[in-house]
Design an enzyme around this catalytic site. Structure first.
Site, PDB file in Angstrom:
ATOM      1  N   LYS A  53      22.328 -68.076 -11.982  1.00 52.56           N
ATOM      2  CA  LYS A  53      22.930 -67.328 -10.818  1.00 52.56           C
ATOM      3  C   LYS A  53      22.746 -68.216  -9.714  1.00 52.56           C
ATOM      4  CE  LYS A  53      19.719 -64.008 -11.160  1.00 52.56           C
ATOM      5  NZ  LYS A  53      18.980 -64.094 -12.490  1.00 52.56           N
ATOM      6  N   LYS A  68      22.952 -56.434 -29.169  1.00 54.30           N
ATOM      7  CA  LYS A  68      22.782 -55.659 -30.616  1.00 54.30           C
ATOM      8  C   LYS A  68      23.620 -56.272 -31.572  1.00 54.30           C
ATOM      9  CE  LYS A  68      21.128 -51.444 -28.218  1.00 54.30           C
ATOM     10  NZ  LYS A  68      21.341 -49.981 -28.212  1.00 54.30           N
ATOM     11  N   PRO A  99      19.331 -61.488 -15.882  1.00 53.93           N
ATOM     12  CA  PRO A  99      18.035 -61.804 -16.238  1.00 53.93           C
ATOM     13  C   PRO A  99      17.770 -63.453 -15.811  1.00 53.93           C
ATOM     14  CG  PRO A  99      19.095 -61.809 -18.235  1.00 53.93           C
ATOM     15  CD  PRO A  99      20.055 -61.207 -16.964  1.00 53.93           C
ATOM     16  N   SER A 104      18.678 -45.010 -27.988  1.00 52.79           N
ATOM     17  CA  SER A 104      19.810 -45.588 -28.784  1.00 52.79           C
ATOM     18  C   SER A 104      19.387 -45.590 -30.365  1.00 52.79           C
ATOM     19  CB  SER A 104      20.135 -47.030 -28.303  1.00 52.79           C
ATOM     20  OG  SER A 104      19.046 -47.826 -28.471  1.00 52.79           O
ATOM     21  N   VAL A 112      19.881 -67.571 -16.125  1.00 53.20           N
ATOM     22  CA  VAL A 112      21.395 -67.449 -16.684  1.00 53.20           C
ATOM     23  C   VAL A 112      22.354 -68.201 -15.615  1.00 53.20           C
ATOM     24  CG1 VAL A 112      20.940 -65.135 -17.786  1.00 53.20           C
ATOM     25  CG2 VAL A 112      21.553 -65.244 -15.467  1.00 53.20           C
TER      26      VAL A 112
END
Length: 792
Positions: free
Chosen positions: A366, A727, A361, A684, A364
C-alpha cells in the site's frame, strides 16, 4: 640605527621576501608596529634580520591562514625592520619603517616563505598651483576632523603640516583616518599623486560629515537619555548615521526583505493581508522580545509554503502505465483507477485531486504503491503516519498563543513537499485514536472533503490554504475502525492478499533482483527454482503480503554471499526445492491437504484467514446420548449458531436421508473442527457442517476431492459468503478438484486466475440438497433431485 638613503631605487633589491599582512596596509614613510605569528612569517623576519632587514609587505585579499600568491595584492610597500621583540609565545613584535611602493612582478618561491621579483614605483609629480591648493584643502579638512575628535594627538596635526611632498601627505592622512581596509589599499594602489589627493579628500570629507552628524546627534539626544539607556542611544546614533549616509537600518532591511519574500511567495489576498498586518507588528517590536521571535517564525512559515508552486503532471498515460507496472506486480484495479484519473486530468486541467483509501493486510504494497503513483504522475511524494495520533492539534496545528506552537502535520507535509499538488499519503488511517484532546479523525473530515479542502484553515496559520490540488491516499488494514463520516469521503480500493501465483511473480520479478542488488550479487551467481520459491511461500511464510517472503529470500542470499566471500562457493548456485531446509531450517508452517480417502463424517470446508485461505476439515460423529449437539474446536458464536442451523436442517431431511427419528433421540451429534487452539468463526462453514452431520447419520462417505463453502438457512438455502478468491486458491493448493459454492458467488470467479479455474470444477448451488447430492457417495434416489449449475 645608521641613516641609510634607502629611498633610491638602486638600493632596493630586485628580489624581496614578501610578508603577507592580514587587515593591515603599510604606507611609505610610515612607522608601523606588526605582530608576526605564522611560522613562515617568523622564518622570513629572522632571515631578514640577519641580512639587510628589507622586506616587502603586501596585504592579503582575504584573511586566510595559509595564503597562496593569488590571495595577495600585487601592490605593496618595501620596508625596513627598525626593531624586533620576541614574546614568550614565540610571536614577534616588529616596528617597520615603510620606504617605497613596490609592484610584485612575479612570485619566485613560496617555501619556506614567499619571495618575489619586484619593481619600485617612483612618484614623479610637479608641485603646481593646483596641487598646492589640493594639499591646503586636505590639511584644512584634517584640522577640522582633529577638532571634532576628542583627545586627537596634536603631534599628528603638526607632522601633517610639516610634510611638503603631496604624495606623502596623502599617504599620511589616509593612514591616520578611519578608513576601512579596502579603501586604504585603494589609496596605496593609486600611483598618480593628483588622483590620490582627490580620493583622500573625498574619503576625509565623508568622514568629516559622519563626525559632524555624530556630534549633532550626540548634542540632540544628550539631554534625553540616562545612563541606563546607553544601548538605546547607540542604536539611535547608528540609525541616524545610516539615514544621513543613505544606508538602511538592519531592522528596516530585514522588514523589507520579508516583504519582498512575501511578494515572491504569491500569497492569496487573505493570507497576504494577514502577513502585512503581522509584518507591521514586527516592525514595532524590540528584536529581543519573545513576541518578536513568534511573529518572525510565523512569517517564515507563510513565506516557505508553496502557495503557487505546482509540479507539472505527467499526462503521458502510456509512460505512467509503464512506471506502475515496473514498480508493482498485478494490482490492476488500482493501476486502472490512476490511469483513469490521468485521462480525465488530461481532458480537464482543473480537476480536483482524488481521495483514495487503500485497504488491505500488511505487506501488500500500500505505502510503496503511493510512491509509485507519485513517480508515475511526476509529483512530489510526502507521507505522514497517523498511527497512534490522539491529539487533534497534530492535524490542525496549535494556536500561536501556545509556547512552541507549530502547524499541523498536513501543513508541515505540504512545506516538506515544496509543492501544492503532491501525492500525500495518510498512512494507517484506521489506527487514529481520540481522547480529551480531541478527535483527529474529525479534523481530517475537512482535509479529505473535496468541497471544503480548498480553504483548509490550520490553527497556527489562521488563513486558508488550498488542498484541492493534492492527491490524498489513505492506507488502512481494516475499514470497521474508520469513522463512517471519514470513510464516506474516500474512494475505497481493496488490495487483497496476494495469491500464490502472484507471490511467485513478485518474488521472481521484484524481490529476488532487489535482494541480489542489496547483497552485491549478480543473477549469474544464484538462481532460485520455481519449486524452491513455492516451497518458501507455502512452508516458511504465512502472510497476505510478501514481507516475510522477502526476508526468507534475503536469508538464503546472505548465506550464499557468505560462501562466495569466503571462497567456498565458486560456481553458480541453483537453489532447488530440496536445498531450502538446508538454508532456512525445518518448515515453519503447513497447509491442509485433501484427505487420503473418502470418509464418513468428514467434510472439507474452505476457510478465509488474514494470511489468505486454507481448507478446514469438519468432523461429525454420532455417539450415544440424548439428542444433544456437542461442539468443540474453539468455535465462535456465529459458527456455533451455524452448526445448530445445519443440524436443524438435517433433522428436517431425515426421511429423505432414510434416517429414523429414534436414532437422534438416543444419540448425540458431536461436531469437531481440528486445530482446537485456533479460534474459528463465521457462517461460511454451514454447508460443510450439514454435510458432515448428514454423512455421519447416513454412514455415507464424503468425496475427498470436493471442497465447499456457503452459509445455510433453516430452509436449506445456501447464501453467499466472502473470501472466495482465497478459498478457491487454498482448494487448488490442497489438491481438490471440485468446489461447491453459492450460486450468488459465481461473479467472484472473475478474480480467480485462469490457470486455477482450468484445474477445478465449480458447482454453484442454491439449496443444501444439491450440496448433499454432490458431496455424498451413493445418494438415495428418494432424495429431492436438483440440477446444480456446473462449470468445469
Amino acid at each position: 640605527m645608521e641613516e641609510r638613503e634607502l629611498n633610491q631605487t638602486q638600493d632596493i633589491p630586485e628580489v624581496l621576501p614578501i610578508l603577507p599582512l592580514r587587515e593591515t596596509v603599510v604606507y611609505p614613510q610610515m612607522l608601523i608596529p606588526l605582530i608576526v605569528g605564522r611560522e613562515k612569517s617568523i622564518r622570513l623576519v629572522e632571515d631578514a634580520l640577519s641580512g639587510n632587514k628589507l622586506i616587502g609587505m603586501c596585504m592579503q585579499k582575504t584573511p586566510v591562514e595559509d595564503p597562496t600568491p593569488d590571495d595577495i595584492y600585487r601592490i605593496g610597500t618595501v620596508g625596513i625592520i627598525v626593531r624586533s621583540l620576541r614574546f614568550p609565545d614565540n610571536t614577534l613584535r616588529l616596528f617597520v619603517q615603510g620606504l617605497q611602493r613596490i609592484r610584485v612582478i612575479e612570485f619566485l618561491e613560496t617555501e619556506p616563505y614567499f619571495k618575489a621579483k619586484v619593481e619600485v614605483i617612483e612618484e614623479k609629480v610637479e608641485k603646481t598651483v593646483e596641487i598646492e591648493g589640493m594639499m591646503r584643502n586636505l590639511l584644512n579638512l584634517f584640522q577640522k576632523m582633529a577638532s571634532l575628535i576628542p583627545q586627537f594627538p596634536e603631534e599628528l596635526l603638526i607632522n601633517a603640516m610639516n610634510i611638503q611632498e603631496p604624495g606623502r601627505l596623502a599617504d599620511f592622512i589616509a593612514f591616520n583616518t578611519n578608513l576601512n581596509i579596502n579603501e586604504k589599499q585603494e589609496i596605496l594602489e593609486t600611483i598618480d599623486v593628483k588622483e590620490r589627493l582627490q580620493k583622500v579628500t573625498y574619503y576625509l570629507t565623508r568622514e568629516l560629515e559622519i563626525l559632524e552628524i555624530a556630534n549633532k546627534i550626540q548634542n540632540e539626544v544628550k539631554n534625553e537619555i540616562e545612563k541606563s539607556q546607553k544601548e538605546y542611544f547607540l542604536r539611535q546614533q547608528m540609525k541616524a548615521i545610516q539615514k544621513e549616509l543613505g544606508e538602511i537600518d538592519p531592522r528596516e532591511m530585514e522588514i523589507n526583505e520579508l516583504r519582498q519574500k512575501l511578494q515572491e511567495a504569491k500569497l492569496p489576498p487573505e493570507a497576504m493581508k494577514e502577513a502585512e498586518r503581522e509584518l507591521e507588528r514586527l516592525s514595532l517590536m524590540p528584536p529581543g522580545s519573545a513576541e518578536y521571535t513568534v511573529t518572525r517564525t510565523y512569517l517564515d512559515w507563510l513565506i516557505s509554503l508553496p502557495w503557487a508552486i505546482s509540479t507539472e503532471d505527467n499526462l503521458d498515460i502510456k509512460r505512467a502505465e509503464e512506471i506502475l507496472n515496473e514498480d508493482h506486480y498485478d494490482l490492476e484495479k488500482v493501476k486502472e483507477r490512476i490511469l483513469e484519473y490521468l485521462a480525465v486530468r488530461k481532458l480537464k486541467s482543473d480537476m480536483k485531486g482524488p481521495i483514495l483509501c487503500f485497504v488491505g493486510p500488511p505487506g501488500v504494497g500500500k505505502t510503496s504503491l503511493g510512491k509509485s503513483i507519485a513517480r508515475a504522475l511526476g509529483r512530489k511524494f510526502v507521507r505522514i503516519s497517523l498511527g497512534g495520533i490522539r491529539d487533534e492539534a497534530e492535524i490542525r496545528g496549535h494556536r500561536r498563543t501556545y509556547v512552541g506552537a507549530l502547524p499541523g502535520r498536513i501543513i508541515q507535509g505540504i512545506r516538506k513537499a515544496e509543492s501544492n499538488n503532491p501525492v500525500f499519503m495518510l498512512d494507517e488511517i484506521d489506527k487514529l485514536g481520540s481522547d480529551f484532546r480531541g478527535d483527529p479523525a474529525a479534523a481530517l473530515l475537512e482535509v479529505l472533503d473535496p468541497e471544503q479542502n480548498n480553504a483548509f484553515v490550520d490553527n497556527y496559520l489562521g488563513v486558508p490554504f488550498d488542498l484541492s490540488k493534492v492527491m490524498f491516499i489513505a492506507t488502512a488494514n481494516v475499514l470497521y475502525t474508520i469513522p463512517p463520516a471519514l470513510l464516506d469521503r474516500m474512494e475505497v480500493i481493496e488490495l487483497p492478499g496476494y495469491t500464490e501465483y502472484q507471490k511467485m511473480g513478485i518474488a521472481k520479478g521484484f524481490l529476488i533482483p532487489r535482494q541480489l542488488k542489496e547483497h552485491g550479487l549478480e543473477k549469474e551467481q544464484i538462481e532460485f527454482s520455481d519449486d524452491a520459491i513455492r516451497k518458501i511461500i507455502r512452508e516458511y511464510t504465512r502472510e497476505a503480503g510478501v514481507r516475510n517472503l522477502e526476508r526468507e529470500i534475503a536469508s538464503i542470499i546472505r548465506k550464499v554471499a557468505k560462501g562466495i566471500a569466503e571462497g567456498s562457493i565458486t560456481e553458480k548456485v541453483i537453489v532447488k526445492v530440496e536445498d531450502v531446509p538446508k538454508y532456512l531450517g525445518p518448515e515453519k508452517y503447513t497447509y491442509g491437504m485433501k484427505g487420503e480417502k473418502d470418509e464418513v463424517g468428514v467434510a472439507t470446508g474452505l476457510a478465509w484467514t488474514e494470511a489468505g485461505g486454507d481448507i478446514l476439515f469438519v468432523e461429525a460423529l454420532v455417539v450415544e446420548g440424548k439428542g444433544n449437539l456437542i461442539l468443540t474446536g474453539k468455535l465462535g458464536e456465529v459458527m456455533q449458531e451455524s452448526a445448530k442451523t445445519a443440524l436443524s436442517y438435517v433433522r428436517s431431511k431425515l426421511k429423505d436421508l432414510n434416517v429414523s427419528y429414534e436414532l437422534l433421540e438416543k444419540a448425540d451429534i458431536h461436531v469437531h473442527v481440528p486445530s482446537g487452539a485456533i479460534p474459528k468463526d463465521g457462517p461460511s462453514a454451514g454447508v460443510t457442517i450439514a454435510t458432515a452431520i448428514a454423512s455421519a447419520l447416513t454412514r455415507r462417505p464424503v468425496k475427498k476431492d470436493i471442497g465447499m463453502t456457503g452459509e445455510i438457512t433453516l430452509r436449506g438455502k445456501v447464501l453467499p459468503v466472502g473470501g472466495i478468491r482465497e478459498k478457491v486458491l487454498a482448494a487448488h493448493r490442497a489438491g481438490l478438484t471440485a468446489v461447491i459454492m453459492p450460486k450468488e458467488n459465481k461473479k467472484d470467479l472473475e478474480e480467480i486466475p485462469e490457470e486455477v479455474k482450468k484445474e477445478i470444477t465449480f458447482y454453484f448451488v442454491e439449496h443444501a440438497d444439491e450440496v448433499l447430492n454432490l458431496a455424498l457417495l451413493e445418494v438415495k434416489e428418494s432424495a429431492e433431485q436438483r440440477n446444480p449449475e456446473r462449470i468445469g
